[in-house]
Design a protein around this motif. Structure first.
Motif, PDB file in Angstrom:
ATOM      1  N   HIS A  59       0.858  -1.180   0.000  1.00 33.25           N
ATOM      2  CA  HIS A  59       0.000   0.000   0.000  1.00 33.25           C
ATOM      3  C   HIS A  59       0.902   1.239   0.000  1.00 33.25           C
ATOM      4  CE1 HIS A  59       0.736  -0.512   4.348  1.00 33.25           C
ATOM      5  NE2 HIS A  59       0.565   0.789   4.436  1.00 33.25           N
ATOM      6  N   SER A  60       0.403   2.302  -0.548  1.00 35.76           N
ATOM      7  CA  SER A  60       1.180   3.542  -0.620  1.00 35.76           C
ATOM      8  C   SER A  60       0.662   4.540   0.407  1.00 35.76           C
ATOM      9  CB  SER A  60       1.067   4.168  -2.014  1.00 35.76           C
ATOM     10  OG  SER A  60       1.665   3.318  -2.964  1.00 35.76           O
ATOM     11  N   ALA A  61       1.576   5.300   0.954  1.00 39.21           N
ATOM     12  CA  ALA A  61       1.228   6.354   1.909  1.00 39.21           C
ATOM     13  C   ALA A  61       2.191   7.511   1.688  1.00 39.21           C
ATOM     14  CB  ALA A  61       1.328   5.841   3.340  1.00 39.21           C
ATOM     15  N   GLU A  62       1.697   8.712   1.919  1.00 36.55           N
ATOM     16  CA  GLU A  62       2.541   9.885   1.739  1.00 36.55           C
ATOM     17  C   GLU A  62       3.485  10.032   2.917  1.00 36.55           C
ATOM     18  OE1 GLU A  62       2.076  14.652   1.197  1.00 36.55           O
ATOM     19  OE2 GLU A  62       0.518  13.370   0.339  1.00 36.55           O
ATOM     20  N   HIS A  63       4.731  10.332   2.586  1.00 31.98           N
ATOM     21  CA  HIS A  63       5.747  10.562   3.615  1.00 31.98           C
ATOM     22  C   HIS A  63       6.670  11.656   3.094  1.00 31.98           C
ATOM     23  CE1 HIS A  63       8.537   9.693   6.864  1.00 31.98           C
ATOM     24  NE2 HIS A  63       9.507   9.834   5.973  1.00 31.98           N
ATOM     25  N   GLY A  64       6.735  12.761   3.794  1.00 30.80           N
ATOM     26  CA  GLY A  64       7.593  13.859   3.376  1.00 30.80           C
ATOM     27  C   GLY A  64       7.232  14.424   2.009  1.00 30.80           C
TER      28      GLY A  64
END
Length: 106
Positions: A59-64
């Protein structure tokens, strides 16, 4: 080390790296590196193979401000780790056989 043996060990190392919490590629490399040398060019094909084998999900998640892919172990991946633990006992018996000292003939 035999390439097939190393490949199997790397697969299990990747699963072990995400066993207790989801992780991303760079972190997995850092987690595995003290035990076994692994590069990005080695890791990502393993991740794709494990995903195709339904041993992990992505799964993808926003980071920075950027999207980061996180990997999660599935029940099938957990079963593979358990199978490895059982196989390891057999490997240890084989190792003991191979390395046992032969009596010296005088």
């Amino acid at each position: 080390m035999d390439i097939q043996l190393k490949r199997g060990l790397l697969d299990v190392c990747v699963l072990a790296a995400i066993k207790s919490q989801d992780s991303y590629g760079y972190q997995m490399i850092k987690d595995i590196k003290p035990y076994m040398e692994i590069s990005e060019s080695t890791l990502y094909p393993i991740l794709r193979r494990l995903e195709a084998g339904q041993m992990l999900t992505v799964h993808s998640a926003e980071h920075g401000g950027r999207l980061r892919k996180y990997y999660h172990i599935t029940e099938q991946g957990l079963r593979r780790l358990e199978e490895f633990r059982e196989e390891w006992q057999e490997i240890q018996r084989i190792y003991q056989f191979i390395t046992k000292e032969e009596p010296k003939h005088e």
